[in-house]
Enzyme design. Structure first.
Site, PDB file in Angstrom:
ATOM      1  N   ARG A  68       0.825  -1.207   0.000  1.00  0.00           N
ATOM      2  CA  ARG A  68       0.000   0.000   0.000  1.00  0.00           C
ATOM      3  C   ARG A  68       0.863   1.263   0.000  1.00  0.00           C
ATOM      4  O   ARG A  68       0.519   2.253  -0.657  1.00  0.00           O
ATOM      5  CB  ARG A  68      -0.954  -0.009   1.198  1.00  0.00           C
ATOM      6  CG  ARG A  68      -1.982   1.106   1.117  1.00  0.00           C
ATOM      7  CD  ARG A  68      -3.162   0.919   2.048  1.00  0.00           C
ATOM      8  NE  ARG A  68      -4.262   1.750   1.591  1.00  0.00           N
ATOM      9  CZ  ARG A  68      -4.822   2.711   2.339  1.00  0.00           C
ATOM     10  NH1 ARG A  68      -4.401   2.919   3.573  1.00  0.00           N
ATOM     11  NH2 ARG A  68      -5.814   3.429   1.837  1.00  0.00           N
TER      12      ARG A  68
ATOM     13  N   HIS B 249       0.506   4.172  -2.657  1.00  0.00           N
ATOM     14  CA  HIS B 249       0.130   5.536  -2.291  1.00  0.00           C
ATOM     15  C   HIS B 249       1.227   6.545  -2.617  1.00  0.00           C
ATOM     16  O   HIS B 249       0.943   7.699  -2.956  1.00  0.00           O
ATOM     17  CB  HIS B 249      -0.256   5.601  -0.809  1.00  0.00           C
ATOM     18  CG  HIS B 249      -1.700   5.264  -0.607  1.00  0.00           C
ATOM     19  ND1 HIS B 249      -2.447   5.733   0.447  1.00  0.00           N
ATOM     20  CD2 HIS B 249      -2.545   4.515  -1.350  1.00  0.00           C
ATOM     21  CE1 HIS B 249      -3.690   5.305   0.357  1.00  0.00           C
ATOM     22  NE2 HIS B 249      -3.761   4.544  -0.727  1.00  0.00           N
TER      23      HIS B 249
ATOM     24  N   TRP C 102      -9.769  -9.922   7.847  1.00  0.00           N
ATOM     25  CA  TRP C 102      -8.982  -9.904   6.609  1.00  0.00           C
ATOM     26  C   TRP C 102      -9.619 -10.772   5.532  1.00  0.00           C
ATOM     27  O   TRP C 102     -10.571 -11.504   5.769  1.00  0.00           O
ATOM     28  CB  TRP C 102      -7.553 -10.370   6.881  1.00  0.00           C
ATOM     29  CG  TRP C 102      -7.474 -11.642   7.642  1.00  0.00           C
ATOM     30  CD1 TRP C 102      -7.872 -12.875   7.239  1.00  0.00           C
ATOM     31  CD2 TRP C 102      -6.983 -11.799   8.974  1.00  0.00           C
ATOM     32  NE1 TRP C 102      -7.653 -13.787   8.225  1.00  0.00           N
ATOM     33  CE2 TRP C 102      -7.098 -13.153   9.300  1.00  0.00           C
ATOM     34  CE3 TRP C 102      -6.448 -10.912   9.899  1.00  0.00           C
ATOM     35  CZ2 TRP C 102      -6.700 -13.654  10.539  1.00  0.00           C
ATOM     36  CZ3 TRP C 102      -6.061 -11.418  11.133  1.00  0.00           C
ATOM     37  CH2 TRP C 102      -6.190 -12.762  11.433  1.00  0.00           C
TER      38      TRP C 102
HETATM   39  C1  HEM Z   1     -10.357   2.565  -6.046  1.00  0.00           C
HETATM   40  C2  HEM Z   1      -9.076   2.389  -5.630  1.00  0.00           C
HETATM   41  C3  HEM Z   1      -8.743   2.056  -4.201  1.00  0.00           C
HETATM   42  C4  HEM Z   1      -9.376   2.429  -3.042  1.00  0.00           C
HETATM   43  C5  HEM Z   1     -10.597   3.321  -2.857  1.00  0.00           C
HETATM   44  C6  HEM Z   1      -8.629   1.797  -1.950  1.00  0.00           C
HETATM   45  C7  HEM Z   1      -8.976   1.919  -0.601  1.00  0.00           C
HETATM   46  C8  HEM Z   1      -8.392   1.201   0.431  1.00  0.00           C
HETATM   47  C9  HEM Z   1      -8.792   1.277   1.807  1.00  0.00           C
HETATM   48  C10 HEM Z   1      -9.897   2.160   2.370  1.00  0.00           C
HETATM   49  C11 HEM Z   1      -8.000   0.402   2.502  1.00  0.00           C
HETATM   50  C12 HEM Z   1      -8.025   0.132   3.996  1.00  0.00           C
HETATM   51  C13 HEM Z   1      -6.942   0.950   4.679  1.00  0.00           C
HETATM   52  C14 HEM Z   1      -6.948   0.689   6.181  1.00  0.00           C
HETATM   53  O1  HEM Z   1      -8.059   0.829   6.773  1.00  0.00           O
HETATM   54  O2  HEM Z   1      -5.881   0.337   6.745  1.00  0.00           O
HETATM   55  C15 HEM Z   1      -7.103  -0.215   1.557  1.00  0.00           C
HETATM   56  C16 HEM Z   1      -6.161  -1.157   1.893  1.00  0.00           C
HETATM   57  C17 HEM Z   1      -5.252  -1.709   0.987  1.00  0.00           C
HETATM   58  N1  HEM Z   1      -5.086  -1.321  -0.333  1.00  0.00           N
HETATM   59 FE1  HEM Z   1      -6.382  -0.197  -1.394  1.00  0.00          FE
HETATM   60  N2  HEM Z   1      -7.581   1.071  -2.444  1.00  0.00           N
HETATM   61  C18 HEM Z   1      -7.605   1.210  -3.807  1.00  0.00           C
HETATM   62  C19 HEM Z   1      -6.681   0.667  -4.706  1.00  0.00           C
HETATM   63  C20 HEM Z   1      -5.563  -0.060  -4.336  1.00  0.00           C
HETATM   64  C21 HEM Z   1      -4.472  -0.407  -5.236  1.00  0.00           C
HETATM   65  C22 HEM Z   1      -4.374   0.011  -6.704  1.00  0.00           C
HETATM   66  C23 HEM Z   1      -3.571  -1.146  -4.502  1.00  0.00           C
HETATM   67  C24 HEM Z   1      -2.253  -1.750  -4.903  1.00  0.00           C
HETATM   68  C25 HEM Z   1      -1.895  -2.044  -6.141  1.00  0.00           C
HETATM   69  C26 HEM Z   1      -4.116  -1.254  -3.156  1.00  0.00           C
HETATM   70  C27 HEM Z   1      -3.533  -1.968  -2.135  1.00  0.00           C
HETATM   71  C28 HEM Z   1      -4.047  -2.064  -0.841  1.00  0.00           C
HETATM   72  C29 HEM Z   1      -3.535  -2.978   0.178  1.00  0.00           C
HETATM   73  C30 HEM Z   1      -2.410  -3.995  -0.003  1.00  0.00           C
HETATM   74  C31 HEM Z   1      -4.304  -2.765   1.330  1.00  0.00           C
HETATM   75  C32 HEM Z   1      -4.185  -3.477   2.680  1.00  0.00           C
HETATM   76  C33 HEM Z   1      -3.305  -2.659   3.594  1.00  0.00           C
HETATM   77  C34 HEM Z   1      -3.175  -3.275   4.987  1.00  0.00           C
HETATM   78  O3  HEM Z   1      -3.596  -4.443   5.188  1.00  0.00           O
HETATM   79  O4  HEM Z   1      -2.628  -2.573   5.875  1.00  0.00           O
HETATM   80  N3  HEM Z   1      -5.319  -0.579  -3.080  1.00  0.00           N
HETATM   81  N4  HEM Z   1      -7.367   0.283   0.293  1.00  0.00           N
HETATM   82  N1  LIG Z   2      -9.034  -8.005   2.013  1.00  0.00           N
HETATM   83  C1  LIG Z   2      -9.851  -7.139   1.378  1.00  0.00           C
HETATM   84  C2  LIG Z   2     -10.982  -7.559   0.720  1.00  0.00           C
HETATM   85 BR1  LIG Z   2     -11.437  -9.400   0.698  1.00  0.00          BR
HETATM   86  C3  LIG Z   2     -11.768  -6.681   0.073  1.00  0.00           C
HETATM   87  N2  LIG Z   2     -11.482  -5.385   0.031  1.00  0.00           N
HETATM   88  C4  LIG Z   2     -10.401  -4.909   0.658  1.00  0.00           C
HETATM   89  C5  LIG Z   2     -10.120  -3.542   0.577  1.00  0.00           C
HETATM   90  C6  LIG Z   2      -9.000  -3.054   1.192  1.00  0.00           C
HETATM   91  C7  LIG Z   2      -8.153  -3.905   1.895  1.00  0.00           C
HETATM   92  C8  LIG Z   2      -8.401  -5.249   1.972  1.00  0.00           C
HETATM   93  C9  LIG Z   2      -9.532  -5.763   1.357  1.00  0.00           C
END
Ligand code: HEM
Ligand SMILES: Nc1c(Br)cnc2ccccc12
Length: 287
Positions: free
Chosen positions: A42, A46, A185
């Site tokens: 992430r 970002h 998760w």
């Molecule tokens: C419409 C596009 C996207 C939105 C709105 C979005 C939104 C979010 C949100 C709200 C979370 C939860 C953050 C938290 O509460 O800790 C999250 C987690 C995450 N996102 Fe996205 N995301 C998007 C696209 C992506 C993309 C393009 C990637 C990577 C290529 C990505 C990778 C991740 C990963 C790996 C997590 C898990 C982080 C953790 O477990 O700490 N996301 N995302």
């Molecule tokens: N594990 C997840 C699932 Br399954 C679906 N949506 C997500 C968005 C942000 C981070 C983790 C997840």
């Protein structure tokens, strides 16, 4: 404007990869034993996702996430954990730029979680605080398909690349205190698979409003999806791609690798001599 990467110095980037990968393997207790892989992915996303192709601003080149204006962007809540994880790596290899380190961290995490190989080039150069892009460029999870399409168009991505990239949501979880979304998760929190797409299509989803008044989709197996996740099966063009990736993990891996590499290199011109590195995993080196 577009940045020109500096010519690659004689450095051993596999050594940096191995230090990050070993630390991910050792520090396995983070986030209820999910580990640091997902949050490192992430951070790479970002620190690159601030790019705007309309004026060639933002992107990973300057490593501007290290400045408080970007670190404190509400969209970046929780990424401090990845930044703190990388601090001792940066102390061990002070010659690597912040932008190279943040992107290499994501590449290492994907590969060590058994994801596809991601080609990676060096040469990003730290830029000063007055180059930090404005907050608000990273996506809002409460939106629908047209918002997602517009946001990824600004990043220079089409539908196929967009759906592939969001497949990273098979990893890790949402955290109430970070984004207001809470969810146990996903199906494969620290192993890179196409489960996000399989889950989207196969589970029975209901829309709930959580304690913070935030709408999210929950299913009977206890997984959750963001509104922007669900948009991928509501929009007919996105849905075709979700079905393709749910059927064939190899196609998902191929498309993700290309799109993630492009994301991490947006707004940067690399000299021809900076060849892409294809790093070996710890397992492939018997480490
Ligand atoms: C419409 C596009 C996207 C939105 C709105 C979005 C939104 C979010 C949100 C709200 C979370 C939860 C953050 C938290 O509460 O800790 C999250 C987690 C995450 N996102 Fe996205 N995301 C998007 C696209 C992506 C993309 C393009 C990637 C990577 C290529 C990505 C990778 C991740 C990963 C790996 C997590 C898990 C982080 C953790 O477990 O700490 N996301 N995302
Ligand atoms: N594990 C997840 C699932 Br399954 C679906 N949506 C997500 C968005 C942000 C981070 C983790 C997840």
């Amino acid at each position: 404007g577009v940045h020109v990467a500096e010519k690659e110095a004689k450095r051993d980037y596999q050594e940096v990869y191995n230090a990050i990968a070993t630390k991910i393997r050792d520090e396995d207790e983070y986030d209820n034993y999910i580990g640091y892989g997902p949050v490192l992915v992430r951070l790479a996303w970002h620190s690159s996702g601030t790019f705007d192709r309309n004026d060639n601003s933002g992107g990973s080149f300057g490593g501007t996430y290290r400045f408080k204006k970007e670190m404190n962007d509400p969209s970046n809540k929780g990424l401090q954990n990845a930044f703190d994880f990388l601090r001792p790596i940066h102390e061990q290899f002070p010659w690597i730029s912040s932008g190279d380190l943040y992107t290499l961290g994501g590449v290492t995490a994907v590969q060590e979680m058994m994801g596809p190989k991601i080609p990676w080039r060096s040469g990003r150069v730290d830029q000063p605080e007055n180059t930090v892009p404005d907050n608000g460029r990273l996506p809002d999870a409460s939106q629908g398909a047209s918002y997602v399409r517009n946001l990824f168009d600004r990043l220079g991505f089409g539908d196929r690349e967009t759906v592939a990239l969001i497949g990273a949501h098979a990893l890790g979880k949402t955290h109430y205190e970070n984004s207001g979304y809470e969810g146990p998760w996903g199906p494969s929190p620290n192993v890179f698979t196409n489960d996000f797409f399989v889950n989207l299509l196969n589970a029975h989803w209901t829309l709930n409003t959580n304690k913070k008044g935030v709408k999210q989709w929950d299913n009977d197996q206890g997984h959750m999806m963001l509104p922007t996740d669900m948009a991928l099966v509501k929009d007919p063009k996105y849905r075709k791609l979700v079905e393709e990736y749910a059927k064939d993990q190899d196609v998902f891996f191929r498309d993700f690798s290309k799109a993630f590499a492009k994301l991490l290199e947006n707004n940067i011109k690399f000299p021809d001599q900076n060849k892409p590195h294809y790093f070996k995993t710890l397992d492939e080196q018997d480490l």
